[in-house]
Each structure stands twice: as C-alpha cells, then as structure tokens.
Scaffold this active site. Structure first.
Site, short mmCIF file in Angstrom:
data_model
loop_
_atom_site.label_atom_id
_atom_site.label_comp_id
_atom_site.label_asym_id
_atom_site.label_seq_id
_atom_site.Cartn_x
_atom_site.Cartn_y
_atom_site.Cartn_z
N GLY A 64 0.83 -1.20 0.00
CA GLY A 64 0.00 0.00 0.00
C GLY A 64 0.86 1.25 0.00
O GLY A 64 0.72 2.12 -0.84
N GLU A 114 8.59 2.86 8.36
CA GLU A 114 9.04 3.99 7.55
C GLU A 114 10.42 4.48 7.96
O GLU A 114 10.91 5.49 7.47
CB GLU A 114 8.03 5.14 7.67
CG GLU A 114 6.69 4.75 7.07
CD GLU A 114 5.54 5.65 7.52
OE1 GLU A 114 5.43 5.87 8.75
OE2 GLU A 114 4.78 6.12 6.67
N THR A 131 3.37 -6.45 5.75
CA THR A 131 4.28 -6.01 6.79
C THR A 131 4.55 -7.08 7.84
O THR A 131 5.58 -7.06 8.50
CB THR A 131 3.65 -4.80 7.50
OG1 THR A 131 2.26 -5.10 7.68
CG2 THR A 131 3.77 -3.57 6.65
#
Lengths: 739, 328
Positions: A252, A701, A481
């Site tokens: 995503g 991130e 993830t």
C-alpha cells in the site's frame, strides 16, 4: 456483550509483560504465518473473491487536465459484446482518493475535471476484457479550461495549508540573524519529484449489495475502519450498512489509506445493475488517478559556529496539491527534532495544481525532507572540515529543541557508532573524487534516520476457545508487513501458546476497529490492543484461580500457578475480551521517534556516470522489536525505497496537462534486484516506556528515512559533484565527471 | 483490447497465407504485442500464432554461417554455446535486455520487431504519428528523455528499444523471410529498418504477411566483441545509449571495427564513417573523439535527451578503450 478493556497512554509503562518471555516467541525472527498461503496462492486478495453473478468494471478517465465534461456518448460501447452498461454519475463519483484516517468522503463530483485521468465513468461487462474494450469505445466530449500545470513558475502562488495533524509552520528565534552570525553556512535548494507508491497489487474493489441494502466491498485497503466511514459518507449510508474486507493487501505504502475512485464507482454501478461489480485499476490508472507523493522544492539553511555548533536550522518546503486539498508533504517534520540549534524555521506551503492528488506515501515528510536535510548536513560538515558523524554528534540535542520537551527514548548516537564500526567508516575515502578502482569512482556516505512514532486508537478482540486455541480479531490489516505474525506472537507470548495455536483474523469490519496500516503506527497500536486484551484475560484467569496476576505463568498451552498446572482451554475456554488503546498524554508530553543511521558505498562509472550501490550498513533503535525478521524486512524494504528515491524514481508530469508521462513499471523506475546490494541491518536493544506497554516503536518507515541522502552523499564523495535535484540520474553527473 | 480472431498456424506456408490480409499480425511470445493490444495502441483484427512452428533451432552451417530460427527464445539464444563462443556480443546484448521471464518468452524474430518505448506512443490519450499517422508528435515538445538524437524527423523521434538487434547490426545479420506469395527474401539488417521520415508508423521493409523465418549470421568477424549498455538502473531498463562493438587490433592499429548503437535512433544505428575514422589508425583518446565526432555529426537533442550526445561520446570512448585493452 464482550467487555471492552481500555488503556489510555497517559503514563509510561515501566514493566512490560512481554519481558517475562515465558513462551519465548516475542521478538524472535519467526516466519510469517501467512507465508505458506501467499506462496501457494491461497491468500485471497481483494480482486480474487469469486462471487456469483459477478460483473467487471473498468474506469474511464478524463483525457484532459482541466475542464468540464459536456457529453458522454456510450451508444456504441453499449452494443459491444458482453457489455452490461456504461455508467456515470457526475455528482457521486469521487474526484480522488481520500487521505488516510479521514472519517468523511473526499471531494465528490466529477463534472468539473481537476486532473488528467480523473475517473468520470465506468464500463461494466461480463468480462474484464469486454469492460476494458467498452471503456475505450466510450466517447467523451469536453470543454477544456486553462489548468495549473506549472510548478516552478508559480511558486509565489503557494498557499499555507490549514493546521492538521502537523503544523505547517514551526518557527523559533530569528533565523536570519542566526545565519548572519554563523561562521559557516549552507543555503541551498533541493528538489524532489512526484513519486508513486507503485504497490504490486493494483487498487481493486468488488462491491456487492444484499437485499437489505447492505454493501460489502472486498477492497485493497490499509485502514478498513475509516475507509468504511468514508465510503458510507460518499454513498449517504450509515456506516453499519457498509462492510469492507481487506484480508490481504499487496502493498500500500500510503496509496491505499483512504478509499479510491474504484470503490465508489463499483458500488454505484453494482447498485444500478443489481449485480456485484469488480473493478481493478490498470497499472496506468494507478499512476493517473490514485495518489502521489508531492514533488517538493526545499530550501535548507544551516548555520554553525566555527566549531560546528548549529545556530540556525531552516527548512522551507513548497509542495503541490489539487486546489483546496489540505494535505501537504511535511518534509520538515524530522527537522523539528533531529538536531539542536536555537533559531529554527520550518515551513510548508503548497502550490495549487491540476495534478492528481498528493498524499501519504511511505514516510510522508521524512522520506522527501531528509533527502534535503541530510545532504545539507553533509555539505555543512564538509565546510566545517568535520567528519559528518562527528558533526551530527556535536549537535545531538538533549531534549526536543523545537517543543522543549524530553525524548521518550533516543539512541541515535549509538546507532551512528554501531553502524560506522560495522561499515568501516574510519577507512572511508576522505577525498571527494579521489578513490578510483578501474573505471569506477568509489565513495562513502552516511545519513541519519528518524521517523516520528505515533499511537492511534485501536481495538482487538481476543478469545480463548475450549481447546485452548487463541483467536485474535481486529479490522487491522496486513499489507505485507507481518501484522498476522506479530499479533499472533503478542497473543501467544502473553497467553502461553505457540503460534500454531493462535489464529489471527484481520481486515474485516465485522471485527473490532483497528488502527489500520499507516504512519508506522500499525504494529504499536493494534499490537497494544491485543496486549491490553491479553492482560485482562490473564487477570481474569488469575482471579479464577484465586492467585495474584503476577503469580501466573502462561506457557505451552498451560497455566501454571502455585504448583498447579491447568490447561488454558480448561480454565479460560469461552473467555473473550476486547482490548482498546487510546493515545494519551505520552503522545503530547514527550517526543517519540525511532532512529537509525545509514552508511553506504556507491560506485560511479567515471565514463558514463552509472551509479551502483555496492555496500550498505544500517543500525536502528526502535524500541522492542516484535519480530526480528519482519522488522528487518521492513527496514530493508524502506532502504530500497530510499535507493530508488536517490537514483531512479520520478513520476514525470507533462507540462502541458499535468498527466504522468511514465505511467508503467517499465518507465517508472523502482530499483531492480541488481540495483540493491546486500543490506546489513542491526537493531540496537531498546525499550520505550512512553510509546506503549509493549515498549515498541514504529519501524515501517524508518528504513526509507535518510537512506537516499546517504546514497547522494556517497555519490558526492565518489565524484566531488553535488546534485540537489532528485533523482540523481546519470545525466546530472556527466558534465562534472573526468573527461 | 479489441476483440480479434485467433488462428494457430500449422506451417510457415499456413502462417503467411493466414496473415496476408490487412489487419492480421503474427504473434510468438507476445511480450510486446499483448501489452500494446491491452492499451489499444495496436488493434489487430487477426492474430496468427506462429509459436508452435519448427523455427526454434540454432544451426552451424557448412559455410561457417550460423542460422537462428525466428522462434528461438532470447534466453536460449543467449545461452547457446555457439553464440556464446563466436558471437559474444549477441549473447551479451540479449542478456542486457528485459528480464529473465521476458527473455524466456520473447522470440528472436519478435525481438527484431519490438515497438518503440516512447511514452506517448504508449498513451492513446496523447497525439502520436507512429500510432495514428497525422496526429502529431507529443514527444518533441514533451518529455523525451529516452528518445532519439540521430535520424529523427519532424514527425517522430522514437527509438528502437532492442538490444539484440543492435548486436545483430554490428554482426551484419541477414533476415530471411517468406511472403504470402511463397517467395523468399534475404534482407541484410542494414536494409531492414526504416528511419521515421514522414511515415513513422512503417518501421521495417516487411510487407503484410511476410514472416521472418530465420536470421543468419556471417562467420564471426575477427577481434574482440563487446556490448555495453548504459541505462537508468542496473537491470530491466531500456538503453539510454548502447554500443555493440567488434574491434580488431593488429600491430597497434585498428584493423577492423564494426560498431552499432542502440538508444540513439529509430533503428539500430551504424555509421560507416565512424568505422572509417578508426580503421588503420593507432588507438588514442583523440582518435576515439574523432570517431565520436563522426557518429554525432548531425545529432540533435530535444531537451531532456540532450545528455545522450555527451553520453554517446563517452560510452563509445569507453568501449573502444576497453576493446584495445582486451587486445593488450
């Protein structure tokens, strides 16, 4: 009615139950529990559900950058084989995707087209191919209007976005005075291009209505809880009549945080024809009509004393978005807290443009902003004749220099030291352009990494079955993830079950609303909701046994207390609790972030300018690591994104109409395997008691943040050429290379 | 994708007969054609599937030539011992192209006929003379980073994307065909491609229904063979500039030079003046520069692709230097 147990994160949690480590699954580098399903093709992605009587939709995009649709002629298309209908609804199609976490619909209505490719109609047919052919045959008439396509020429039209989750302006002291006072300064402009998340799985929805007017959307979405609210709002339905199912998501990176145009178009078309409608965006449509990372123009000003103490930090960013859209790329977000320095000016403005929506893409803010900040730091270190690591350490703040509040945990200096030692930074090339191996110039570079840590409201139900199996349910997603695995590890650790005895059910609004996957908050938030539920179950079990909660050990399906051993299912079968986490004072009173340091070696061909990243070492500190393998994969993936940002990725807008020119994966260049060296990732032990009871911080991130700057600093070290215009493609080096 | 008729050819004769009508096209691996059909950049009415025809052999002929069947997959051709040993440049060029999966599927004949990767050719919402003659060229004023600097016209600045064809151009391959009337042709690769001129939609001299059956390579030329491809990432990207080189150095002088270039023009580019500038001369940076001067005389950039002019010069010099070093 299942009881909900709630925790608001107002206080640090000094003792984490996970440290008891009785079951021994938390933190371990365990394989994904959904891995076998994925490699066997048994993990069902949004577009793979086989529904009876399914029809296929194909979106029709505007072929102009700004204007008004005057007529759609679908007569011919409707006569084509298999075509059920060509459908449009100028009032209810959504103009663009919604941003993540919003509870209402995005801008609705598409008669006035604001960007090239904006979906204005949908062709529906018996097969995908027939729908696509019909879409091509639909004739659209329009009146073109002058569009806002020029960025560089309209910087003075930039507007300041309203305050949202991030303040657009954060200023302190007098930066002009501090710059004037500084002995050594850097004042330069960096530019970064638009980027596309380019997830492997294209955006897709299957919309189906039941007889009571309930809508189910099997969609590729990151945040089903808020996506449901957005979709309900767009369709004027109460949220409880909408159900989103996103059990598996093929990547995503922010592009699937909010609902995208195919969801509403499919829902409206499905209602109109009385059949379920599946719409999968073509790759080109993902580039045209989903969401981009904004291009940016970043002016960085750094001023330091002759000894290298920063006095001034300026980071002024101009990005772009559709007119009236509030999202801005918060490029200066890490600049607020990364380095000391009294005078600070961090600003964000947007040039309104007729380009597709800009929104969140992996590490919105840091990913683009640290490309500029960390190169500016490298330039200033050089001007000061300081080792870039030593220079950063000199400016390591004791507390958040902007907000003047403590850090929750911060092991950035240890990250520098650990990665530098592993990389061999002492043996680096110290003369830019001075180290050559055959045709190749060799350079070394480094950069810091930092990414804010956040907690989001999240709920999960944890139930114990009669046979002791543990079931976890939340509408949290796993977008590749590792959510399935880490939630199973948390529940398995706390209730004493191996992963084979924990079932995790995700991505369905029938389960309690989870945080969703975004902003690196997914694991911390949804994991904590599981933790809270398990903690409550443990207390109930202890109470039932008549012992104190801390006197019970949970291991291998057994509950052990005071020499008594009871099977978990026997004592707890039928128990279930909904755990809930709410962010509290810890989000405001301390500054939370994950940190790291990147070091890399880059070779640059002296003749052709080709660049090859040859070595990579990063060390990170992100609180407790819940699963060392999935965490490592997250970091490696982020670093690969950073390599792409540095060297290859650019979504090019045509200056005549704003459209993306290179809208497939042949011409939008993400790094190929051959572009990526072995990446050595180390996690330093850390606990963050302010973050959540698991003492874990976000990691999704962190890898990307700063990574690209390390590459570009190494390119400078190899060649002596500073390029401030991303991506650093070889043409930008040619003029400066040896003849 | 527009609906089309599909026929599987039982023989080469059957294939050419089936493709004689306008609107018919052959399909082998389909690695390029299918993408273009999905976008309706190409809309054949009939596909004649030739993938099962017996054209998949690589043969060493008695006269020292090598014959390659048009359906030999790119990966097989690259790995063929004969090609690896005697036509290294071809093997290297093939391996520099596409990805492993694509090379497994792509055929030798199809590779020669790849369409340009010009962004605007791929985008039916933008004007393109190659896709729709007479509509204009969006690339010249638009984004043209990957496009041509040599042999362009006011109508088209597209490049030919093949790596394999560049090596074949350096090796003087001959393309053998069968026409619907049963006649055969042998077309030297030098005569096979066309410059865009005012008919950029016509890319080769092939006629409707004419089928590439084999490609022959003359006996391997003396000298070292190199393929150098400069691109925007290390793999899976089309050439910005590529050079296929066969260089023979004898007694300190360049005795033979065969140089073909990719990424620069509408066809694999070969310029006799470049080779003439080199042959008989002692290698030196000045000589390489003179060769580049010959190559780039008349080169024209369109903005984003201006860099290809210095890049071609640098790449050529690097290849020549490497070739000379390999002799030493």
């Amino acid at each position: 009615m299942t009881e909900t147990v709630s925790l608001t994160m107002d206080e640090p949690v000094a003792h984490s139950l996970l440290d008891e480590d009785a079951q021994g699954v938390i933190g371990r580098p365990l394989n994904r529990i959904d891995g076998p399903l994925k490699v066997a093709g048994k993990a069902t992605y949004a577009a793979e559900y086989q529904l009876d009587n399914l029809a296929h939709g194909f979106l029709i995009g505007a072929k102009f950058g700004r204007g008004r649709v005057t007529r759609i002629d679908a007569e011919q298309a409707r006569t084509m084989p298999g075509v059920i209908d060509v459908f449009w609804d100028f009032d209810h199609f959504i103009r663009n995707p919604q941003q993540g976490g919003q509870k209402s619909k995005p801008v609705q209505g598409v008669r006035d087209v604001q960007y090239f490719g904006e979906p204005i109609a949908i062709a529906v047919a018996e097969t995908f191919e027939q729908a696509r052919a019909a879409a091509h045959a639909v004739k659209v008439e329009w009146i073109e209007e002058p569009g806002l396509f020029d960025f560089d020429g309209r910087l003075d039209e930039a507007v300041t976005p309203p305050e949202g989750a991030t303040e657009p302006y954060a200023c302190k002291g007098d930066i002009d005075a501090a710059m004037a006072q500084a002995a050594v300064t850097v004042d330069a402009v960096w530019t970064t291009p638009s980027q596309n998340s380019a997830a492997m799985e294209m955006h897709a929805s299957i919309a189906s209505w039941d007889d009571e007017g309930n809508l189910t959307v099997h969609g590729s979405y990151q945040m089903p809880a808020s996506d449901r609210q957005q979709l309900a709002d767009a369709l004027s339905l109460p949220p409880e009549k909408v159900r989103i199912v996103s059990r598996y998501v093929g990547g995503g990176f922010g592009s699937k945080l909010g609902i995208a145009p195919e969801s509403v178009a499919s829902a409206l078309a499905a209602k109109a024809i009385g059949r379920p409608v599946k719409t999968v965006m073509a790759r080109q449509q993902v580039f045209d009509a989903t969401v981009r990372r904004s291009n940016t123009r970043q002016r960085i000003r750094l001023g330091a004393t002759a000894q290298g103490k920063l006095l001034a930090i300026g980071h002024e960013t101009i990005g772009s978005n559709l007119p009236e859209e509030d999202f801005f790329e918060p490029a200066g977000i890490a600049t607020q807290f990364l380095y000391a320095g009294d005078a600070r000016r961090i600003t964000h403005d947007n040039v309104p443009m007729n380009r597709l929506l800009s929104g969140s893409m992996r590490a919105p803010g840091e990913a683009a902003g640290m490309l500029a900040l960390e190169c500016a730091m490298d330039e200033l270190a050089e001007a000061l004749k300081l080792d870039p690591v030593a220079f950063r350490k000199l400016n390591e703040p004791e507390a958040d220099p902007q907000k003047e509040q403590p850090f929750s945990s911060r092991r950035l200096v240890e990250c520098y030291d650990d990665a530098a030692a592993k990389f061999g930074w002492e043996q680096r090339n110290r003369t830019p352009g001075g180290l050559r191996q055959g045709e190749w110039l060799v350079g070394h570079g480094m950069a810091a990494s930092a990414r804010s840590n956040k907690l989001q409201p999240s709920k999960a139900r944890v139930a114990v079955e009669a046979d002791g199996r543990v079931v976890v349910e939340t509408d949290m997603t796993d977008i590749g993830t590792g959510t399935y695995t880490i939630l199973a590890q948390i529940a398995g650790e706390l209730l004493g079950q191996p992963l084979t005895h924990v079932e995790v059910r995700l991505g369905d609004n029938r389960y309690p609303p989870g945080a969703g996957s975004g902003g690196s908050f997914g694991a911390g938030s949804s994991g904590t909701s599981v933790y809270v539920a398990c903690q409550s179950l443990r207390e109930r079990i202890a109470a039932k046994l008549g012992v104190a909660a801390d006197g019970v050990t949970f291991k291998d399906g057994l509950v052990i207390a005071e020499n008594r051993t009871t099977p978990l299912g026997e004592i707890a079968g039928g128990m279930e609790v909904i755990g809930e986490i709410e962010p509290g004072k810890m989000d405001e009173d301390v500054t939370q972030a994950s940190y790291g340091a990147h070091f890399c070696e880059v070779h640059v061909n002296a003749h052709t300018g080709e660049m090859r990243v040859k070595r990579w070492v990063s060390s990170f500190a992100a609180g407790r690591i819940l699963n060392e393998k999935t965490a490592r994969s997250q970091c490696i993936g982020g670093i690969v994104f950073g390599i792409g940002a540095a060297l290859t990725e650019e979504a090019v807008h045509d200056w005549r109409n704003g459209k993306i020119v290179n809208r497939d994966l042949a011409e939008y260049h993400v790094p190929a395997h051959a572009d990526v060296p072995h990446i050595e990732v180390t996690f330093l032990p850390e606990r963050d008691v302010h973050a959540n009871p698991m003492q874990a911080k976000g990691i999704g991130e962190l890898g990307i943040s700063g990574a690209g700057a390390a590459v570009v600093n190494a390119i400078y070290n190899a060649t002596g050429i500073r390029v401030r215009d991303y991506p650093v493609t070889l043409d930008k080096l040619l003029a400066g290379l040896p003849a | 994708m527009k609906a089309f008729e599909y026929n599987r050819a039982a023989s080469v004769e059957d294939a050419v007969a089936g493709a004689a009508a306008p609107g018919a096209r052959f399909i082998a691996g389909g690695t390029n054609l299918l993408d273009l059909m999905k976008l309706q950049v190409m809309t054949p009415e009939t596909l004649v599937d030739i993938s099962r025809l017996p054209l998949d052999q690589v043969e060493h002929l008695v006269d020292a030539e090598t014959r390659i069947g048009a359906l030999v997959p790119n990966s097989d051709l690259a790995a063929n011992p004969l090609i690896r040993q005697h036509y290294t440049v071809l093997s290297k060029a093939l391996l520099a192209g596409a990805s492993g999966q694509l090379r497994n599927k792509a055929s030798t004949g199809g590779n020669l006929l790849q369409r340009t990767r010009c962004y605007y050719f791929y985008d039916p919402s933008m004007a393109c003379n190659k896709r729709e003659p007479g509509t204009g060229c969006s690339a010249q004023q638009g984004f043209n980073r990957i496009l041509a600097i040599l042999g362009t016209s006011e109508h088209c600045i597209a490049t030919h994307p093949s790596d394999m064809a560049v090596a074949m151009r350096a090796l003087d391959a001959v393309i053998h065909t069968l026409r619907p009337d049963g006649s055969e042709r042998a077309i030297p690769i030098a005569d096979f491609y066309r410059l865009p001129g005012d008919t950029p939609h016509i890319e080769t001299v092939l006629e409707q229904g004419e089928l590439i059956t084999t490609i022959t390579l003359p006996p391997p030329p003396p000298g070292v063979q190199l393929y150098r491809k400069v691109r925007d990432r290390a793999s899976y990207a089309f050439a910005l500039v590529s050079v296929a080189a066969v260089i023979d150095v004898q007694e300190g002088r360049i005795a033979g030079a065969s140089l073909a270039f990719g990424g620069l023009a509408h066809m694999p580019w070969r310029d006799p003046q470049v080779e003439a500038a080199l042959i008989g001369q002692a290698p030196s940076p000045a000589l390489f520069d003179a060769a580049a001067d010959a190559l780039l005389e008349g080169a024209r950039g369109y903005g984003h692709n201006d860099f290809k002019i210095p890049l071609a010069r640098r790449t050529l010099a690097a290849v020549l230097r490497q070739a000379v070093e390999m002799h030493a």
